[in-house]
Design a protein around this motif. Structure first.
Motif: not given
Length: 101
Positions: A68-69, A71-77
């Protein structure tokens, strides 16, 4: 393919592509916030976080908090499973991260 075999295949592929990869087998044994994704893969073109699961594995609450974190930071995962290797999805993500060839 087990989660361990999946990790080995990804690490080998990252090595072939010249990607930096770190695999943490059990983030509960590391210091910091538990649930860190299993792999961090990086190149000069970007960074990717990947949680590895077996065919039927589910993410834990701690892993969900990290995802979730990120995702919110727009980091690819991604959450990758053996079928993602077999379909070529993982290899496509890694090729994108490796950049133009």
């Amino acid at each position: 393919m087990t989660e361990t075999e999946l990790a080995a295949a990804i690490i080998e592929h990252c090595d072939r592509l010249g990607l930096a990869v770190h695999h943490c087998r059990d983030s509960r044994k590391c210091e910091g916030t538990p649930g860190l994704p299993d792999m961090i893969i990086a190149s000069v073109y970007g960074i990717m976080f990947a949680e590895l699961k077996g065919p039927d594995g589910d993410t834990s609450a701690d892993q969900d908090m990290w995802l979730y974190t990120l995702h919110k930071a727009a980091a690819p995962y991604a959450v990758w499973r053996p079928h993602d290797w077999e379909s070529g999805l993982i290899q496509n993500h890694l090729a994108w991260l490796a950049g133009p060839r």
